[in-house]
Scaffold this motif. Sequence first.
Motif, PDB file in Angstrom:
ATOM      1  N   GLY A 164       1.089  -0.991   0.096  1.00  0.00           N
ATOM      2  CA  GLY A 164      -0.231   0.058  -0.004  1.00  0.00           C
ATOM      3  C   GLY A 164       0.772   1.682  -0.431  1.00  0.00           C
ATOM      4  O   GLY A 164       2.489   1.389   0.109  1.00  0.00           O
ATOM      5  N   THR A 165       0.486   2.135   0.285  1.00  0.00           N
ATOM      6  CA  THR A 165       0.883   3.656   0.451  1.00  0.00           C
ATOM      7  C   THR A 165       2.131   3.249   1.473  1.00  0.00           C
ATOM      8  O   THR A 165       1.307   3.201   2.501  1.00  0.00           O
ATOM      9  CB  THR A 165       0.218   4.869   0.461  1.00  0.00           C
ATOM     10  N   PRO A 166       2.335   4.654   1.595  1.00  0.00           N
ATOM     11  CA  PRO A 166       3.091   4.812   2.991  1.00  0.00           C
ATOM     12  C   PRO A 166       2.546   4.743   4.091  1.00  0.00           C
ATOM     13  O   PRO A 166       2.854   4.016   5.445  1.00  0.00           O
ATOM     14  CB  PRO A 166       4.253   6.125   2.985  1.00  0.00           C
ATOM     15  N   ALA A 167       1.421   6.228   3.785  1.00  0.00           N
ATOM     16  CA  ALA A 167       0.383   5.973   5.637  1.00  0.00           C
ATOM     17  C   ALA A 167      -0.014   4.797   5.606  1.00  0.00           C
ATOM     18  O   ALA A 167      -0.719   4.890   6.642  1.00  0.00           O
ATOM     19  CB  ALA A 167      -0.367   7.064   4.767  1.00  0.00           C
ATOM     20  N   GLU A 168      -0.633   3.754   4.833  1.00  0.00           N
ATOM     21  CA  GLU A 168      -1.037   2.844   5.047  1.00  0.00           C
ATOM     22  C   GLU A 168      -0.015   1.643   5.492  1.00  0.00           C
ATOM     23  O   GLU A 168      -0.486   0.913   7.040  1.00  0.00           O
ATOM     24  CB  GLU A 168      -2.056   2.311   4.051  1.00  0.00           C
ATOM     25  N   ILE A 169       0.765   1.705   5.145  1.00  0.00           N
ATOM     26  CA  ILE A 169       1.795   1.178   5.556  1.00  0.00           C
ATOM     27  C   ILE A 169       2.387   1.112   7.067  1.00  0.00           C
ATOM     28  O   ILE A 169       2.639   0.562   7.838  1.00  0.00           O
ATOM     29  CB  ILE A 169       3.095   0.261   4.757  1.00  0.00           C
ATOM     30  N   PHE A 170       2.713   2.028   7.409  1.00  0.00           N
ATOM     31  CA  PHE A 170       3.767   2.901   8.208  1.00  0.00           C
ATOM     32  C   PHE A 170       2.655   2.617   9.530  1.00  0.00           C
ATOM     33  O   PHE A 170       2.208   4.429   9.438  1.00  0.00           O
ATOM     34  CB  PHE A 170       4.290   3.321   8.100  1.00  0.00           C
ATOM     35  N   THR A 171       1.583   2.683   9.973  1.00  0.00           N
ATOM     36  CA  THR A 171       0.954   2.565  11.427  1.00  0.00           C
ATOM     37  C   THR A 171       1.936   1.852  12.206  1.00  0.00           C
ATOM     38  O   THR A 171       3.102   0.929  12.634  1.00  0.00           O
ATOM     39  CB  THR A 171      -0.260   1.870  11.061  1.00  0.00           C
ATOM     40  N   ASN A 172       1.612   1.932  13.541  1.00  0.00           N
ATOM     41  CA  ASN A 172       2.286   1.139  14.740  1.00  0.00           C
ATOM     42  C   ASN A 172       2.044  -0.614  14.496  1.00  0.00           C
ATOM     43  O   ASN A 172       2.935  -1.384  14.866  1.00  0.00           O
ATOM     44  CB  ASN A 172       1.364   1.647  16.371  1.00  0.00           C
ATOM     45  N   ALA A 173       0.824  -0.714  13.866  1.00  0.00           N
ATOM     46  CA  ALA A 173       0.411  -1.540  14.837  1.00  0.00           C
ATOM     47  C   ALA A 173       0.901  -2.913  13.078  1.00  0.00           C
ATOM     48  O   ALA A 173       1.686  -3.856  13.575  1.00  0.00           O
ATOM     49  CB  ALA A 173      -1.029  -2.328  14.777  1.00  0.00           C
ATOM     50  N   HIS A 174       1.292  -2.425  12.143  1.00  0.00           N
ATOM     51  CA  HIS A 174       1.555  -2.787  11.311  1.00  0.00           C
ATOM     52  C   HIS A 174       3.068  -2.885  11.179  1.00  0.00           C
ATOM     53  O   HIS A 174       4.281  -3.716   9.722  1.00  0.00           O
ATOM     54  CB  HIS A 174       1.134  -2.111   9.918  1.00  0.00           C
ATOM     55  N   VAL A 175       3.855  -1.731  11.738  1.00  0.00           N
ATOM     56  CA  VAL A 175       5.337  -2.249  11.606  1.00  0.00           C
ATOM     57  C   VAL A 175       5.777  -3.376  12.727  1.00  0.00           C
ATOM     58  O   VAL A 175       6.979  -3.412  12.133  1.00  0.00           O
ATOM     59  CB  VAL A 175       6.220  -0.227  12.161  1.00  0.00           C
ATOM     60  N   GLU A 176       5.396  -2.879  13.967  1.00  0.00           N
ATOM     61  CA  GLU A 176       5.542  -3.803  14.853  1.00  0.00           C
ATOM     62  C   GLU A 176       5.455  -5.215  14.400  1.00  0.00           C
ATOM     63  O   GLU A 176       6.438  -6.429  14.429  1.00  0.00           O
ATOM     64  CB  GLU A 176       5.137  -3.957  16.386  1.00  0.00           C
ATOM     65  N   GLU A 177       3.901  -5.842  13.202  1.00  0.00           N
ATOM     66  CA  GLU A 177       3.872  -6.433  12.986  1.00  0.00           C
ATOM     67  C   GLU A 177       5.936  -7.260  12.241  1.00  0.00           C
ATOM     68  O   GLU A 177       5.730  -8.455  12.154  1.00  0.00           O
ATOM     69  CB  GLU A 177       3.285  -7.153  11.956  1.00  0.00           C
ATOM     70  N   LEU A 178       5.733  -6.624  11.151  1.00  0.00           N
ATOM     71  CA  LEU A 178       6.625  -6.562  10.172  1.00  0.00           C
ATOM     72  C   LEU A 178       8.440  -6.961  10.772  1.00  0.00           C
ATOM     73  O   LEU A 178       7.918  -7.398  10.083  1.00  0.00           O
ATOM     74  CB  LEU A 178       6.566  -5.147   9.244  1.00  0.00           C
ATOM     75  N   PHE A 179       8.185  -5.652  11.566  1.00  0.00           N
ATOM     76  CA  PHE A 179       9.710  -5.756  12.048  1.00  0.00           C
ATOM     77  C   PHE A 179       9.974  -6.296  13.508  1.00  0.00           C
ATOM     78  O   PHE A 179      11.050  -6.609  14.620  1.00  0.00           O
ATOM     79  CB  PHE A 179      10.647  -4.368  11.962  1.00  0.00           C
ATOM     80  N   GLY A 180       9.271  -6.774  14.710  1.00  0.00           N
ATOM     81  CA  GLY A 180       9.216  -6.885  15.424  1.00  0.00           C
ATOM     82  C   GLY A 180       9.316  -6.443  16.140  1.00  0.00           C
ATOM     83  O   GLY A 180      10.009  -6.641  17.523  1.00  0.00           O
ATOM     84  N   VAL A 181       9.605  -4.737  15.799  1.00  0.00           N
ATOM     85  CA  VAL A 181       9.795  -3.559  17.523  1.00  0.00           C
ATOM     86  C   VAL A 181       8.693  -2.806  17.788  1.00  0.00           C
ATOM     87  O   VAL A 181       7.463  -2.320  17.306  1.00  0.00           O
ATOM     88  CB  VAL A 181      10.989  -2.470  16.258  1.00  0.00           C
ATOM     89  N   ILE A 182       8.857  -2.170  18.557  1.00  0.00           N
ATOM     90  CA  ILE A 182       7.537  -1.332  18.852  1.00  0.00           C
ATOM     91  C   ILE A 182       8.120   0.699  18.565  1.00  0.00           C
ATOM     92  O   ILE A 182       8.651   0.873  18.865  1.00  0.00           O
ATOM     93  CB  ILE A 182       7.223  -1.212  20.550  1.00  0.00           C
ATOM     94  N   PRO A 183       7.054   0.590  17.544  1.00  0.00           N
ATOM     95  CA  PRO A 183       7.604   2.125  16.879  1.00  0.00           C
ATOM     96  C   PRO A 183       7.088   3.382  17.434  1.00  0.00           C
ATOM     97  O   PRO A 183       5.833   3.031  18.301  1.00  0.00           O
ATOM     98  CB  PRO A 183       7.371   1.917  15.371  1.00  0.00           C
ATOM     99  N   PRO A 202       4.279   9.755   6.406  1.00  0.00           N
ATOM    100  CA  PRO A 202       5.088   9.258   8.833  1.00  0.00           C
ATOM    101  C   PRO A 202       6.701   9.213   8.482  1.00  0.00           C
ATOM    102  O   PRO A 202       6.911   8.551   7.872  1.00  0.00           O
ATOM    103  CB  PRO A 202       4.306   8.284   8.423  1.00  0.00           C
ATOM    104  N   TRP A 203       6.909   9.729   9.640  1.00  0.00           N
ATOM    105  CA  TRP A 203       8.383   8.875  10.010  1.00  0.00           C
ATOM    106  C   TRP A 203       8.003   8.036  11.302  1.00  0.00           C
ATOM    107  O   TRP A 203       7.105   7.907  11.839  1.00  0.00           O
ATOM    108  CB  TRP A 203       9.021  10.150  10.641  1.00  0.00           C
ATOM    109  N   CYS A 204       8.777   7.026  11.146  1.00  0.00           N
ATOM    110  CA  CYS A 204       8.844   5.873  12.154  1.00  0.00           C
ATOM    111  C   CYS A 204      10.207   5.531  12.243  1.00  0.00           C
ATOM    112  O   CYS A 204      10.964   5.246  12.052  1.00  0.00           O
ATOM    113  CB  CYS A 204       8.463   4.718  10.502  1.00  0.00           C
ATOM    114  N   VAL A 205      10.445   6.256  14.226  1.00  0.00           N
ATOM    115  CA  VAL A 205      11.336   5.689  14.212  1.00  0.00           C
ATOM    116  C   VAL A 205      11.008   4.728  15.875  1.00  0.00           C
ATOM    117  O   VAL A 205      10.355   4.358  16.517  1.00  0.00           O
ATOM    118  CB  VAL A 205      11.779   6.540  15.849  1.00  0.00           C
TER     119      VAL A 205
END
Length: 260
Positions: A222-241, A252-255
């Motif tokens: 999807g678009t960056p806005a659709e992909i880079f959400t807290n839940a999606h980043v946690e699922e993809l990379f195994g980190v709390i962003p 969006p920025w992701c830390v």
Amino acid sequence: MSLEARDLWFSYRPGVPILQGLSVLVPQGKITALIGRNGCGKSTLLKLMNRLLEPDSGGVFVAGRDLRTFGTKELAQTMAHLTQSPTAPAGLTVKELVEFGRHPYRGFLGRATARDREVVEWALEQTALVELAEREVETLSGGQRQRAWIAMALAQDTEYLLLDEPTTYLDIAHQLEVLELLGQLNESSGKTIIMVVHDPNHASQYAHHVVCLAEGKLLREGTPAEIFTNAHVEELFGVIPQIFPGSSPEKPWCVPLRTR
């Protein structure tokens, strides 16, 4: 022309699939980023898209045509692939490297035409390398060297540009330099760019479309806005962003704060 992977299966060793029934449609004229954890199949997918590897089953199609039906020269005139950390022979100048991009258009005798020279000059101008054209590639900085390789890929004059981790081993300034160049090329020439990236912010800030792979399968796209959400980043990379608004709501920025 559309570029599509359909139901791709691929294994380097029998019984150990790297890609498992993966299907992806690449948006034409946009920048697509392939992201995911190490070993998820990003680079393998990119190689399959340029026929550097052959799938066990499924296929890759350009405008509905199976990539396996393309001749070698025709394929090289359709897409250019920049691998990770490419190396040039000692003593090769920037201009000589860029001229290699014209080989798919050369005749039997391999003589350069006026069109070849015109495209090489254009590629050097696009990558801000005109003043460095006679410098040996090995004497360049990391960012300059990567721009030289991109110039060679541009000289192939293809609709598709595939890049495997184009910012690897570059410092932050040179990473941004390369990514901004790719953004400018996409905007000015409408090239379809597909790049493997590790940094989620590189995907968010510079891609229009993001493809997330996990264990050889398509997790989501999807678009960056659709992909880079807290839940999606946690699922993809195994980190709390922590997700912050970027230059626009679409970027969006992701830390990453900590592992899950």
